[in-house]
Design an enzyme around this catalytic site. Structure first.
Site, PDB file in Angstrom:
ATOM      1  N   GLU A  51      29.169 -11.027   6.752  1.00 35.21           N
ATOM      2  CA  GLU A  51      29.286 -12.303   6.034  1.00 35.21           C
ATOM      3  C   GLU A  51      29.248 -12.128   4.524  1.00 35.21           C
ATOM      4  O   GLU A  51      29.949 -12.809   3.799  1.00 35.21           O
ATOM      5  CB  GLU A  51      28.161 -13.260   6.454  1.00 35.21           C
ATOM      6  CG  GLU A  51      28.330 -13.867   7.836  1.00 35.21           C
ATOM      7  CD  GLU A  51      27.947 -12.911   8.941  1.00 35.21           C
ATOM      8  OE1 GLU A  51      27.368 -11.853   8.625  1.00 35.21           O
ATOM      9  OE2 GLU A  51      28.234 -13.219  10.103  1.00 35.21           O
ATOM     10  N   HIS A  66      20.330 -20.469  16.313  1.00 37.77           N
ATOM     11  CA  HIS A  66      21.726 -20.907  16.296  1.00 37.77           C
ATOM     12  C   HIS A  66      21.879 -22.416  16.217  1.00 37.77           C
ATOM     13  O   HIS A  66      22.931 -22.934  16.525  1.00 37.77           O
ATOM     14  CB  HIS A  66      22.445 -20.392  17.547  1.00 37.77           C
ATOM     15  CG  HIS A  66      22.661 -18.907  17.545  1.00 37.77           C
ATOM     16  ND1 HIS A  66      21.664 -18.030  17.856  1.00 37.77           N
ATOM     17  CD2 HIS A  66      23.740 -18.163  17.253  1.00 37.77           C
ATOM     18  CE1 HIS A  66      22.133 -16.793  17.755  1.00 37.77           C
ATOM     19  NE2 HIS A  66      23.392 -16.838  17.397  1.00 37.77           N
TER      20      HIS A  66
END
Lengths: 337, 390
Positions: A68, A136
């Site tokens: 990322e 998540h």
């Protein structure tokens, strides 16, 4: 007078609306490209970018390694001439690169006194899903909306998704575009106007989804739907809610909320994120600071996610996020009925 | 119930790692079976190492039976998890480990339960080898191990630190555990696992640096199953020699489908760490039969032929079975009996899991803080005041 045919509305899922938006913008402007994990050959982890790699090829739709930080690093300087769409598989993973989003994207135009704009869109699913547990399920609306230099957008339905994503891509500033995984597969009617390639929705403007006189209910993303459902139930008891879909978190359309509160005298905010320092908290502060404060007949009520990490077990998870009954309960308490 | 307890204790015994001790599962020991045999295993590729793990290794009959039973249990457990997921009894994310059994079993065979282990989200195998009974594994997916708070990706037990959802984040954590071992001078080490996809994460390289600088007793293990979700290693990595990516950390590339190769390499690595030489990196070449998770059919980025080929030529359980049979270390019937027992245990566990009640709502807010007086937690609205205890 010529006979006009009725405008043809179609049912489009949020996923397809997002796909259309990207497709149209990729076609319109060569400088636009999409980058992220599994966006190309896999058609997107949630199939939002389905078909785009086949149509536009390796140059415009790029698969990245699981990295990322470098994803952003690559996207930021590339704004020198290019307009990247950077997909996070979920916004939870954006934390790996959040330093870059803030320090390399949000602040750059300011630090360079206008020399270096950063026309980048960060998009991906945000907030709770179903059974994906604590790491998540976090909502990042408040985190990103805290920072000057960023625009933060949170669509609810298909029209929102398409119109706002197109605006985000055309915007010369870094835009954090918060989608919702549970909404991807939900179909909505899209007007003929919204099917046009030039259809955009302005960033920074809320929409009144339902008119009402007794209480203003403000929400964003998936919970707008919950609010409308709650409003339908409340209407049977004679309580008419005015439901506002924020559409944009930053810059927030406080004026629309104020105008509504000055009519209804009551305000309930609804969000999936945690309560502390959240979207609802900001709305409370802004209302208190503005002309609508004197029109309130009771304090503002915030309906939020429970202040805990998201549990896995279904029964616990169901009780960790606002349910329609929580909204109904809160409206009634606010109205003291 | 008594029966469940004996199931649990059987399973616990099966996964207890006692080298050489006779913990025999089958009551029958045929006098004409070979009690141990020597096997020639594949050489490892070496990086910055002058010595290598042994290529001639001894496996006893008891060890073989234990490895077989453990791998078979893991295999059946994952297949059962697949079923339970399709029945929506397991929800959310579910990443299955079938095909990779030799890694978890081989590693555990070479370390002690007092050592530490941490991995990413494809963690069911390790939760089992580290001592979480599979009853509880399946139960946790509804309620059990982490009291329903964690789910498939977040299971923990003693000296097993999960179960981690963010790709690569477990690697610095593993080095931290190793730091604690060194600090406390307890001669323990930490096995720190990650995948080929995670191998490109920056935080892993930061961890390599610190582990090497401070000579931390950590075994970094890259389970290279060739695909990071839908991206093959060639499309993700500038260098697919994952065992060399530690640059200044010595490395081994190991056949991860052979439980004996994994065991020998891990023994070698453990000796390296315990002798104070610092970290070492192992790449296990392995394969997963299922897709990345239950929402990935696993055939859009690889062919069915490839999967079939691995199954028929390199399956870890078949390989062990062939070795034992051709060396007269067990009979076909004996292994079949183990299969039947394993199947029954898994069925019972699934039954237990399906009927086990969901966690009570009172549990919702507990475990925010440790060792803390009770805290009030805001519910979904200002009138909802919930309670959290440590």
């Amino acid at each position: 007078e010529f006979h006009r045919s009725v405008p043809a509305a179609v049912q489009v899922t949020v996923r397809d609306a997002l796909n259309q938006a990207m497709d149209e913008e990729l076609e319109r402007d060569e400088r636009v490209f999409l980058m992220g994990e599994e966006v190309a050959q896999y058609d997107g982890a949630y199939k939002v970018s389905r078909g785009l790699w086949k149509k536009y090829g390796d140059k415009r739709v790029i698969d990245t390694p699981i990295s990322e930080v470098s994803l952003i690093l690559i996207c930021c300087p590339l704004q020198a001439g290019l307009r990247p769409i950077c997909e996070f598989m979920t916004f939870n993973f954006s934390m790996q690169a959040i330093d870059q989003v803030i320090n390399s994207a949000a602040k750059t135009y300011y630090m360079s006194a206008g020399l270096q704009p950063v026309p980048i869109v960060f998009r991906g699913p945000n907030g709770a899903s179903a059974g994906v547990a604590a790491q998540h399920s976090q909502c990042f609306a408040a985190w990103y909306a805290h920072c000057p230099g960023l625009k933060v957008v949170s669509p609810w339905n298909s029209e929102d998704a398409k119109g706002l994503l197109k605006s985000a891509i055309r915007d010369d500033n870094p835009v954090v575009f918060l989608e919702n995984e549970l909404m991807y597969g939900v179909p909505f009617e899209m007007s003929e106007e919204s099917q046009s390639k030039d259809f955009t929705i302005p960033i920074g403007k809320a929409k009144i989804e339902r008119q009402g006189n007794h209480v203003t209910v403000v929400s964003h993303s998936r919970y707008v739907g919950h609010c409308l459902d709650a409003a339908a139930v409340l209407a049977k008891e004679g309580i008419e809610c005015e439901v506002i879909n924020l559409r944009t978190i930053r810059p927030m359309d406080v004026e629309s909320i104020e105008t509504s509160v000055m009519k209804t005298n009551h305000l309930v905010t609804v969000e999936g994120g945690w309560p502390q320092f959240g979207v609802g908290a900001e709305i409370c502060a802004r209302i208190m600071e503005g002309p609508a404060f004197n029109y309130l007949d009771s304090p503002v009520t915030r309906v939020t996610g429970v202040d805990i990490p998201m549990p896995y077990a279904k029964i616990l998870e169901d009780h960790s996020v606002p349910q329609i009954k929580d909204i109904i309960f809160s409206v009634k308490k606010t109205l003291n009925v | 119930s008594g029966k469940m307890l004996s199931n649990i204790s059987n399973v616990l015994r099966a996964c207890a790692q006692k080298n050489g001790a006779a913990v025999v599962m089958s009551a029958r020991t045929y006098a004409d079976f070979t009690t141990q045999a020597t096997f020639e295993i594949k050489k490892c590729d070496l990086f910055k190492l002058d010595e290598a793990p042994a290529t001639q290794v001894v496996m006893t009959r008891d060890e073989g039976l234990q490895y077989y039973r453990t791998m078979q249990t893991m295999r059946r457990m994952e297949l059962k998890a697949d079923q339970l997921y399709k029945q929506k009894i397991i929800r959310g994310f579910c990443h299955l480990y079938d095909g990779q059994e030799a890694c978890a079993v081989g590693i555990e065979a070479a370390i002690n339960l007092t050592d530490h282990l941490i991995t990413a989200y494809r963690a069911h195998g390790y939760t089992y080898t580290r001592g979480g009974t599979f009853n509880m594994q399946i139960v946790l997916l509804r309620g059990g191990i982490a009291k329903g708070k964690g789910g498939s990706m977040h299971m923990y037990c003693k000296n097993f630190y999960g179960g981690n959802g963010i790709v690569g984040a477990q690697v610095p954590l593993g080095a931290g555990v190793a730091l604690a071992c060194k600090y406390q001078e307890n001669n323990q080490l930490c096995v720190c696992l990650y995948g080929d996809g995670a191998a490109n994460q920056g935080q892993i390289f930061e961890t390599y640096n610190m582990a090497a600088l401070w000579k931390l007793p950590v075994i970094f293990i890259c389970e290279n199953n060739r695909y990071g979700m839908g991206t093959s290693v060639e499309r993700a990595a500038a260098s697919t020699d994952y065992y060399k990516r530690g640059e200044f950390i010595p490395g081994l590339r190991v056949d991860g489908m052979d439980v004996l190769c994994v065991r020998e390499a891990t023994r070698f690595a453990a000796d390296h760490c315990r002798s104070g030489k610092g970290p070492i990196l192992m790449e296990l070449q392995t394969y997963r039969y299922h897709g990345h998770s239950m929402s990935d059919p696993g055939v859009s980025y690889r062919t069915r032929e490839e999967i079939q080929e691995v199954r028929s030529k390199s399956d870890p359980i078949s390989m062990l079975k062939d070795r034992m049979l051709s060396n007269n270390m067990a009979s076909v019937e004996e292994l079949k009996e183990i299969d039947v027992e394993v199947r029954k245990e898994i069925e019972d566990a699934a039954q237990f899991a399906t009927t086990d009640p969901e966690p009570p709502l009172e549990e919702l807010c507990n475990h925010i803080f440790s060792n803390n007086p009770p805290v009030e937690v805001r519910g979904t609205n200002p009138w909802s005041k919930l309670k959290s205890v440590s």
